[in-house]
Design an enzyme around this catalytic site. Sequence first.
Site, short mmCIF file in Angstrom:
data_model
loop_
_atom_site.label_atom_id
_atom_site.label_comp_id
_atom_site.label_asym_id
_atom_site.label_seq_id
_atom_site.Cartn_x
_atom_site.Cartn_y
_atom_site.Cartn_z
N LYS A 282 0.97 -1.05 -0.07
CA LYS A 282 -0.12 -0.26 0.15
C LYS A 282 0.83 1.28 0.11
CE LYS A 282 -3.60 2.86 1.06
NZ LYS A 282 -4.12 2.94 2.48
N ASP B 242 -12.92 1.36 2.80
CA ASP B 242 -12.21 1.95 3.87
C ASP B 242 -12.92 1.73 5.15
OD1 ASP B 242 -9.92 3.26 4.33
OD2 ASP B 242 -10.41 5.23 3.61
ZN LIG Z 1 -7.95 3.58 3.59
#
Ligand SMILES: [Zn+2]
Length: 432
Positions: A210, A343
């Site tokens: 990420k 998220d």
């Molecule tokens: Zn996130």
Amino acid sequence: MRRILTICSFVLASCTVNAPFALAAPGAVRCGKLLDVRSEKMLSDQVVVFDANGTITSAGPAASSSASGASGTIDLSNATCLPGLIDVHTHLTGDPTGNGYQALGISVPREAIIGAKNARRTVYAGFTTVRNVGASGYTDVALRDGIDAGDIEGPRMLVSGPPLGITGGHCDDNLLPFEFHQKAEGVADGPWEARAKVRETVKYGADVIKVCASGGVLSKGDQPGTAQYTFEELQAIAEEAHKLGRKVAAHAHGTQSIKDAIRAGIDSVEHSSLIDDEGIALAKQHGTYLVFDIYNDDFILQEGAKAGMLPESIEKEKKIGRLQRENFRRAFQSGAKMAFGTDAGVYPHGDNARQFAKMVEWGMKPIDAIQAATIRAADLIGWPEKVGALEAGHYADIIAVSGNPLSDVRVLESVKFVIKNGAVVRNDYSAK
Ligand SMILES: [Zn+2]
């Protein structure tokens, strides 16, 4: 524990919440309706059979399956079955209450415990696979391994470890003044330092990398629209990760960072808020997945202040929330590849399915939104043969709901039955 496992394998239907250690067992599920997410057809009276490894061996009409009337076959004649859902952007080790300065009081071991709670909530909500993109202290690696070992309940996880970011950027810790010398674990500046950080996260167990390409909403002192990593840095990260067999997910709200990430060869752009027409065209050309987390805007604006989010974060969300939804619609209508990512952690875990209705509100048909959370998500995470469809060779990850998700996608917010890898996680139908 051995006894629990033995009971589970014989009486699969009755083995529900009291068996948190349940691992794979052979069995079958008879579904009144079954949504074939690939053909987009709603099939009637189907049986899905799986073996002792929790792998589907057959899926087809009940009339032609010997498991149809067999004892031990779970009867879901009044329900609609679907493949287990996939959320490609979660933060299981974080809660919405852990924002801003409140976050400083939460230790890494405490985050792991929070993660165990949220893993359970997530799988109970029908999300049997998640890609967790960003966690401290490799708590996500511990969580993934604990779930795989049957120590705790949760979804199958792909994890990133600490997200890579520039000094002072969205993925650094910017809350404390200089004398504390606080720095997030994933901070790396310059192409070579970034390459070394990719190697380090892989060393400690990351399945995916990420990277924070642009500024963000919940960080202090930056703007979502501004670029953070340079193209050169993003290119180094993508090349190094791919060399090591890992895909890369880039957090990017900003128009330039989205394009830089796509051109650098990154596999998915997360948030994608300020994507323009050129960015959408580039995503299509490169086959890059766009992941728009368009549910959590409502939560941030309504609950964010109470949850400790900084006033500047709420202001940032006000500026980009609606634009993100409009750009989601434009990107979908132009045919860009999209996967379902929410998220979770910014809003409460377990509410992941609330994003389906938002996706439909902003231009998708229910089947498009469901495909984004099944076959498309499976393709993005690199497991198209393993998850996202009820087909032979896939993990037996099966969920069931009452009603028809193709006419009302909100029924996915009330998942009543979950099998992960052939083990029953939840069966609300057996109680009746
Ligand atoms: Zn996130």
